[in-house]
Design a protein around this motif. Sequence first.
Motif, short mmCIF file in Angstrom:
data_model
loop_
_atom_site.label_atom_id
_atom_site.label_comp_id
_atom_site.label_asym_id
_atom_site.label_seq_id
_atom_site.Cartn_x
_atom_site.Cartn_y
_atom_site.Cartn_z
N SER A 1 0.84 -1.20 0.00
CA SER A 1 0.00 0.00 0.00
C SER A 1 0.87 1.25 0.00
CB SER A 1 -0.90 0.02 1.23
OG SER A 1 -1.92 -0.95 1.12
N MET B 1 3.95 1.48 -1.09
CA MET B 1 4.61 1.58 -2.40
C MET B 1 3.67 2.18 -3.41
SD MET B 1 6.39 -2.11 -2.96
CE MET B 1 7.67 -2.76 -1.92
N ALA B 2 2.40 1.72 -3.36
CA ALA B 2 1.42 2.21 -4.34
C ALA B 2 1.24 3.72 -4.20
CB ALA B 2 0.08 1.51 -4.15
N VAL B 3 1.21 4.18 -2.97
CA VAL B 3 0.95 5.60 -2.74
C VAL B 3 2.17 6.45 -3.09
CG1 VAL B 3 0.48 7.30 -0.93
CG2 VAL B 3 -0.88 5.22 -1.05
#
Lengths: 454, 504
Positions: free
Chosen positions: A413, A415-417
């Motif tokens: 999560s 990393m995604a942000v």
Amino acid sequence: MASYPTPDIVTALAPDAASLKAGRGLASPGKWLVAAGNAEVLWGLMQGSGKDPYQVQALADGSATKCSCPSRKFPCKHALGLLFIAAEQPGKLASPPVPGWVLEWLAGRAEKAGRAEAKAAAAAAAPGEGGEPAKGPADEKAQAKRREKRSGRVAEGMGFLRQWLADLVRQGLADAPIRDFGYWETAARRMIDAQAPGLARVLRQCGQDAARGVSGQASLLDRLGRLHLLLAAADQPFPDDPSLRAEVDQWLGYTVPQETVLAGAEVTDRWFVAGRTVEEEDRIITVLTWFRGARSGRWACWIQSAPAQQPVFTPMPLGRWLEGSLCFYPGVQPVRAVWKNPPMVVDGGGEILTESVEAMLARYAALQAENPWRVQMPFCISAVAAESAGQACLVEAEGAALPLAASPALTHSMMAVDGGCPAAVCGLWDGGRVLPLAMADHGAWMSLTGKAAP
Amino acid sequence: MSSDPLTTLLLLGTARLQAPPAAPAPCLSEAWKLLDWTQPESAVLSGCALRAAAAGAGFLAIQGVPLPAACPPESLPAAPPAASGMLRRILDGEFPECLPEWLSACAAARRTAAARDLPALLGIAGQQAALRPRIHAILGERGRWLARRMDLSRLFPEPEPPGDEAWETGGLTQRVEWLRHHREADPARAAEALAAVWAQESGDTRAAFLTVIGASPTALEIPLLETATRDRKREVRQLARAALMARPSCAWTARAVARARPLLRVEGMLLTKRLVLQLPEAFDPAWKNDGLEEKVPPGAKGMGPRAWWASQLLACVPLSAWEGALEMEFPQLLRLNKDKESASFILSGWVESATTAPEPATAELLAHHLAGLAKWPLPMPVLTVLQRLVEVLPDEKAARVVEAAEEGILTKAAPAQLFSTTAFPLPAEAAPRWFQALLPHLQHQPYPSLQIPAVRQLALRFPVGFLSEALTHLSQQPALTPTAEAFARGLEFRQNLHTHFSDS
């Protein structure tokens, strides 16, 4: 346009999943006899099973609600439904003149706030002994007697604990039944009887470390060392260092009356809501909300506790700025604080200050030198989530990295942000790893502690 | 056990202390000298405190961790916050059936999913293959970047043609993709590769390969398909038969027509003119070569062996072939099918043919014919047959068949049930009528005739343009049953979903 809370904030206000579901079911204007609001307050009428409809009201920012229904949950499903309408369909709120029963509620709140302020001001103007509010002579005598009695019990308890620790160390941890929860609980209850709940808490934490076996061994030994240090410090009066004395007393379990804290030094600033953690122990839910001052740079932690059946109401939205004054508890580099008055949510506070990893580690070292019992320290750095040799970490642009206590799902999560670009991350550093609290997410803030409220 | 002397001492106990342990770190040397080992318990615990403080205060940041490559810039904006909030409610389990619609609406609005939602969507893509194309459409650059970092890129095959290793050693998904690609690029090679492995593959794999062939077999695949009509797996036999029936010019279909032609003839004149079925006298063993079964299965109610054989023979013939064979248009044949002895057997065969190898025109004619009957002639339940026919029709035609059924054969409570057992989205013009037809079933007391799970699926089928009108009608009801309430909440959720995307 009024600044109503977002659906995420309203969701976080729900005391439990059942209330959330029921509140969602009432989030249609068509279900309400009246659903109205202005920039300051929301109100509505919802027909219940009785003859008269329920009167529901809430401050526009969601920080307070009231409903005439018999529910013991707070906020109730009616208040949640009204807040969801404001969050998702504000255009569907009517705007008639504010009715008398709403004006009455607002006036009552203002009067209560005024009384609280006057009380705090009176305590500041005429403090009693030990910073407590002034009382009559009979009260002071009784109070002194109670303090003396408690000191005696605490001293007795510490004496027992010193001996108990010495026996443990002499016998050796390998031989002692330390994995047995009852081993630590017996000693913890002794500390409760000695009116030293702080020591009881440490012993229970030791028990949790011990239960983890080899993986908890290092933490257990560190905790025993700090406990020994606390017992040694408890015997010292520290006449020249009242902050250290106050710090030690709080770790032992002495509480500081809120009036005393409010009468003490305050820091007025624009505070960033940097994170929130929720803990449950012995059916008590404790919510810790972390703030960082924009001008002072200070970190603060506001603690709210309530029984699990009557959950805590936490109106502080993550990633928002609040204007207000925080009064800090006495101690060494204290972070625990209470609001002098309910703060105001403000817009456009800018970005939270970040520090480098090197500066944060230096700050932690300085904290440990002065206050070795405060293991967790809040911080905010600009970093990227990454995985290195199977270990999650936060990596600065300059290359310094810190181990991250996060599951693979949480790491993904993050990393995604961040998308591979450094983003502001707030967390707690405990000397070995980061416990993430929240991170910047494209103009908003994402909580990294799971559900932010029970 | 740790080899650190201080820890060892703590574990073994100071009663066994022989010599004070050395300082655990050079930086503690001076402080270590101040420890009073005449009181070893206190000294050991103080040592622990010193070590804890040194470890915490002396932590050095890890160096040399490479920064990941940043994701490429996004070319599309993220979904609006309100729409992302609805996705999170879906992912939390509030309206999971709305996920496909959310994904489609996001793609149609040319948006990507919000960054924080990408891991959850990638997780769903890993579990639900059917949703992968829709999820891929809204990943954006960040989602594809994250998929690479999470090692999930295999879920979204690149447009490049799969290499031969995919066919030789890949999983079923990869092999199907290879076959699909090569059937277009190199049909001969695809047919050869399929024939080479056919006998060794499992039944499920054979069925998957035949699904690729579908209703467009090439001439090179005909021999394999003829073999497959005798496969030991029923699904494979049905798929093979359907593929062959889609090629009326192939030898198999020609044999099927030739076999079945003598069975049907038109007899009589004027008012007595009718279609008559001549049941076969015996089962020709050669029929087994084309996949026909001699033994009547238990499910074939009311059929003797000869009727069963006749039904199969009719089922192998595309409906349109009868127009040429009997020199009459299909609607006329339907009207002439009124012989008391044979009408139901003929219809059974035709229903099987229509649902195995659908031809839109004739399937629709057959469905309307059955829907308009006053009395049901077939042993199979009416809802089962109509549902099978409706499923092979395009959406608008399917809706018209269901409406016709309501006015015809389904005069009682069944229309709503038929509607709820099918899956086609309602055309816009049919929505108001179907809403009014459903409402009494939703509001029926004491027990609604539709259950909440079915009702939640029904709420998905009404067109977006009708949602507001439906919700207005529902809000005007004096009270809603829990079933109607669930229906309304489903409609409302969808309305808000589309509003959030269209407002952006």
